[in-house]
Enzyme design. Structure first.
Site, PDB file in Angstrom:
ATOM      1  N   ARG A  35      11.867  -5.369   4.645  1.00  0.00           N
ATOM      2  CA  ARG A  35      11.432  -3.962   4.487  1.00  0.00           C
ATOM      3  C   ARG A  35      12.350  -3.013   5.256  1.00  0.00           C
ATOM      4  NH1 ARG A  35       5.342  -1.898   5.427  1.00  0.00           N
ATOM      5  NH2 ARG A  35       5.522  -2.794   7.509  1.00  0.00           N
ATOM      6  N   ARG A  88      -9.425   0.424   9.116  1.00  0.00           N
ATOM      7  CA  ARG A  88      -8.948  -0.930   9.390  1.00  0.00           C
ATOM      8  C   ARG A  88      -9.971  -1.739  10.151  1.00  0.00           C
ATOM      9  NH1 ARG A  88      -3.113   0.268   9.220  1.00  0.00           N
ATOM     10  NH2 ARG A  88      -1.868  -1.580   9.611  1.00  0.00           N
ATOM     11  N   LYS A 119       0.831  -1.215   0.000  1.00  0.00           N
ATOM     12  CA  LYS A 119       0.000   0.000   0.000  1.00  0.00           C
ATOM     13  C   LYS A 119       0.866   1.267   0.000  1.00  0.00           C
ATOM     14  CE  LYS A 119      -2.010  -1.114   3.876  1.00  0.00           C
ATOM     15  NZ  LYS A 119      -1.272  -2.382   4.177  1.00  0.00           N
ATOM     16  N   ARG A 161      11.560  -1.594  11.017  1.00  0.00           N
ATOM     17  CA  ARG A 161      10.533  -1.397  12.048  1.00  0.00           C
ATOM     18  C   ARG A 161      10.529  -2.574  13.021  1.00  0.00           C
ATOM     19  NH1 ARG A 161       5.178   0.096   8.665  1.00  0.00           N
ATOM     20  NH2 ARG A 161       4.316  -1.154  10.364  1.00  0.00           N
ATOM     21  N   ARG A 195       0.109  -9.520  13.392  1.00  0.00           N
ATOM     22  CA  ARG A 195      -0.534  -8.460  12.603  1.00  0.00           C
ATOM     23  C   ARG A 195      -1.399  -9.058  11.494  1.00  0.00           C
ATOM     24  NH1 ARG A 195       4.488  -5.427  10.856  1.00  0.00           N
ATOM     25  NH2 ARG A 195       3.129  -4.069   9.664  1.00  0.00           N
TER      26      ARG A 195
HETATM   27  P1  ADP Z   1       2.240  -1.822   3.207  1.00  0.00           P
HETATM   28  O1  ADP Z   1       2.228  -0.319   3.183  1.00  0.00           O
HETATM   29  O2  ADP Z   1       1.013  -2.414   2.572  1.00  0.00           O
HETATM   30  O3  ADP Z   1       2.513  -2.355   4.572  1.00  0.00           O
HETATM   31  P2  ADP Z   1       4.796  -1.603   1.769  1.00  0.00           P
HETATM   32  O4  ADP Z   1       4.493  -0.716   0.604  1.00  0.00           O
HETATM   33  O5  ADP Z   1       5.527  -1.001   2.917  1.00  0.00           O
HETATM   34  O6  ADP Z   1       3.438  -2.318   2.280  1.00  0.00           O
HETATM   35  O7  ADP Z   1       5.598  -2.872   1.214  1.00  0.00           O
HETATM   36  C1  ADP Z   1       6.087  -3.885   2.103  1.00  0.00           C
HETATM   37  C2  ADP Z   1       7.482  -4.351   1.631  1.00  0.00           C
HETATM   38  O8  ADP Z   1       7.350  -5.052   0.391  1.00  0.00           O
HETATM   39  C3  ADP Z   1       8.461  -3.211   1.356  1.00  0.00           C
HETATM   40  O9  ADP Z   1       9.749  -3.650   1.706  1.00  0.00           O
HETATM   41  C4  ADP Z   1       8.356  -2.974  -0.153  1.00  0.00           C
HETATM   42  O10 ADP Z   1       9.566  -2.463  -0.698  1.00  0.00           O
HETATM   43  C5  ADP Z   1       8.060  -4.390  -0.666  1.00  0.00           C
HETATM   44  N1  ADP Z   1       7.148  -4.394  -1.839  1.00  0.00           N
HETATM   45  C6  ADP Z   1       6.094  -3.582  -2.086  1.00  0.00           C
HETATM   46  N2  ADP Z   1       5.473  -3.937  -3.235  1.00  0.00           N
HETATM   47  C7  ADP Z   1       6.147  -5.026  -3.708  1.00  0.00           C
HETATM   48  C8  ADP Z   1       5.994  -5.862  -4.879  1.00  0.00           C
HETATM   49  N3  ADP Z   1       5.011  -5.652  -5.761  1.00  0.00           N
HETATM   50  N4  ADP Z   1       6.869  -6.897  -5.033  1.00  0.00           N
HETATM   51  C9  ADP Z   1       7.861  -7.103  -4.124  1.00  0.00           C
HETATM   52  N5  ADP Z   1       8.062  -6.358  -3.025  1.00  0.00           N
HETATM   53  C10 ADP Z   1       7.209  -5.321  -2.818  1.00  0.00           C
HETATM   54  P1  ADP Z   2       1.350  -1.871   7.773  1.00  0.00           P
HETATM   55  O1  ADP Z   2       0.937  -1.120   6.568  1.00  0.00           O
HETATM   56  O2  ADP Z   2       2.681  -2.496   7.638  1.00  0.00           O
HETATM   57  O3  ADP Z   2       0.290  -2.753   8.347  1.00  0.00           O
HETATM   58  P2  ADP Z   2       0.999   0.549   9.277  1.00  0.00           P
HETATM   59  O4  ADP Z   2       2.182   1.419   9.168  1.00  0.00           O
HETATM   60  O5  ADP Z   2      -0.211   0.904   8.468  1.00  0.00           O
HETATM   61  O6  ADP Z   2       1.505  -0.899   9.002  1.00  0.00           O
HETATM   62  O7  ADP Z   2       0.526   0.450  10.797  1.00  0.00           O
HETATM   63  C1  ADP Z   2       1.431   0.187  11.834  1.00  0.00           C
HETATM   64  C2  ADP Z   2       0.664   0.101  13.151  1.00  0.00           C
HETATM   65  O8  ADP Z   2       0.028   1.348  13.442  1.00  0.00           O
HETATM   66  C3  ADP Z   2      -0.464  -0.939  13.187  1.00  0.00           C
HETATM   67  O9  ADP Z   2      -0.006  -2.244  13.478  1.00  0.00           O
HETATM   68  C4  ADP Z   2      -1.348  -0.365  14.301  1.00  0.00           C
HETATM   69  O10 ADP Z   2      -0.804  -0.607  15.586  1.00  0.00           O
HETATM   70  C5  ADP Z   2      -1.245   1.141  14.045  1.00  0.00           C
HETATM   71  N1  ADP Z   2      -2.291   1.627  13.107  1.00  0.00           N
HETATM   72  C6  ADP Z   2      -2.082   2.194  11.887  1.00  0.00           C
HETATM   73  N2  ADP Z   2      -3.248   2.521  11.307  1.00  0.00           N
HETATM   74  C7  ADP Z   2      -4.233   2.125  12.167  1.00  0.00           C
HETATM   75  C8  ADP Z   2      -5.654   2.155  12.127  1.00  0.00           C
HETATM   76  N3  ADP Z   2      -6.328   2.658  11.077  1.00  0.00           N
HETATM   77  N4  ADP Z   2      -6.328   1.654  13.197  1.00  0.00           N
HETATM   78  C9  ADP Z   2      -5.688   1.164  14.270  1.00  0.00           C
HETATM   79  N5  ADP Z   2      -4.353   1.081  14.370  1.00  0.00           N
HETATM   80  C10 ADP Z   2      -3.622   1.563  13.323  1.00  0.00           C
END
Ligand code: ADP
Ligand code: ADP
Length: 218
Positions: free
Chosen positions: A123, A88, A13, A156, A167
């Site tokens: 990541r 979420r 995302k 992280r 998660r």
């Molecule tokens: P989210 O915001 O949904 O948690 P991220 O955009 O942070 O996901 O992506 C999670 C990890 O996967 C990051 O290390 C990113 O560089 C990698 N990543 C994102 N999209 C892809 C893809 N299409 N193929 C492989 N790795 C990806």
């Molecule tokens: P990822 O995309 O890798 O799941 P985020 O960066 O979006 O992680 O979120 C990291 C953490 O921040 C979550 O595990 C949660 O603890 C908190 N968080 C983020 N967005 C929300 C939300 N909309 N509602 C509740 N907790 C949230």
């Protein structure tokens, strides 16, 4: 353009949000980035959420709803915005509707759980900007350094394998009901309902990006 990106942690995302926000000239509202900034600043909000985030649980709905509603009222959101990581839970989605915040599109990026573990273990993030890299799949030009600022990248603490598994459970329990919520809303075809799309996120970053732009239109 008002967009929501849904998908499990690590689905891509944040990566895609950066492209879309640049393309449509809209701000990215990443609740995760906002909360991490609060933790970094050691503000009262940061102190409240630090342990919850480290455990992989969700921050209470009322806290996050207030934060997002305030953010959306800011001037730069008038022409649209992209929500990344919000809503979420069903109460969060309901709160958006109750606040009369209309949306154009809700898009799910689908990625299998086994791939998520791989993605999150590699990541690396630039905390200040929220830019995301992957050691193997999307490396920075200089290892361990952000491409734009040259500042160090971090891993992280909630990206450790055990926390990631937790998660993912939280995602399946609390967030997947939103897929039906938005699919049903789109099926009603009322003028204000957003479109709902679900796309395959198990493709290369560029391919996912192209699919998104195709769906949303230029
Ligand atoms: P989210 O915001 O949904 O948690 P991220 O955009 O942070 O996901 O992506 C999670 C990890 O996967 C990051 O290390 C990113 O560089 C990698 N990543 C994102 N999209 C892809 C893809 N299409 N193929 C492989 N790795 C990806
Ligand atoms: P990822 O995309 O890798 O799941 P985020 O960066 O979006 O992680 O979120 C990291 C953490 O921040 C979550 O595990 C949660 O603890 C908190 N968080 C983020 N967005 C929300 C939300 N909309 N509602 C509740 N907790 C949230």
């Amino acid at each position: 353009m008002r967009i929501i990106l849904l998908g499990s942690p690590g689905a891509g995302k944040g990566t895609q949000a950066k492209f879309l926000c640049e393309h449509y000239c809209i701000p990215q509202i990443s609740t995760g980035d906002m909360l991490r900034a609060a933790v970094q600043a050691n503000s009262p909000l940061g102190q409240q959420v630090q342990a919850i985030m480290a455990s992989g649980a969700l921050v209470p709905d009322e806290v996050i709803i207030k934060l997002v509603k305030q953010r959306i009222l800011e001037q730069d959101c008038q022409q649209g915005f992209l929500l990344d990581g919000f809503p979420r839970t069903l109460p969060q989605a309901q709160a958006l509707m109750d606040a009369g915040i209309s949306l154009d599109a809700v898009i799910e990026i689908r990625v299998a759980d086994e791939i998520i573990i791989q993605r999150l273990s590699g990541r690396r993030v630039h905390l200040t900007s929220g830019r995301v890299y992957h050691q193997d799949f999307h490396p920075s030009r200089i290892p361990g350094r952000d491409d734009e600022t040259g500042e160090p990248l971090i891993q992280r603490i909630d990206d450790q394998a055990d926390t990631v598994r937790h998660r993912l459970d939280v995602y399946h329990q609390q967030t997947t009901p939103l897929l039906k919520f938005y699919a049903d809303l789109a099926a009603e075809q009322v003028a204000a309902s957003p479109q709902f799309f679900s796309i395959d996120g198990n493709q290369a970053v560029e391919q996912v990006r192209a699919t998104l732009l195709q769906l949303l239109g230029d």
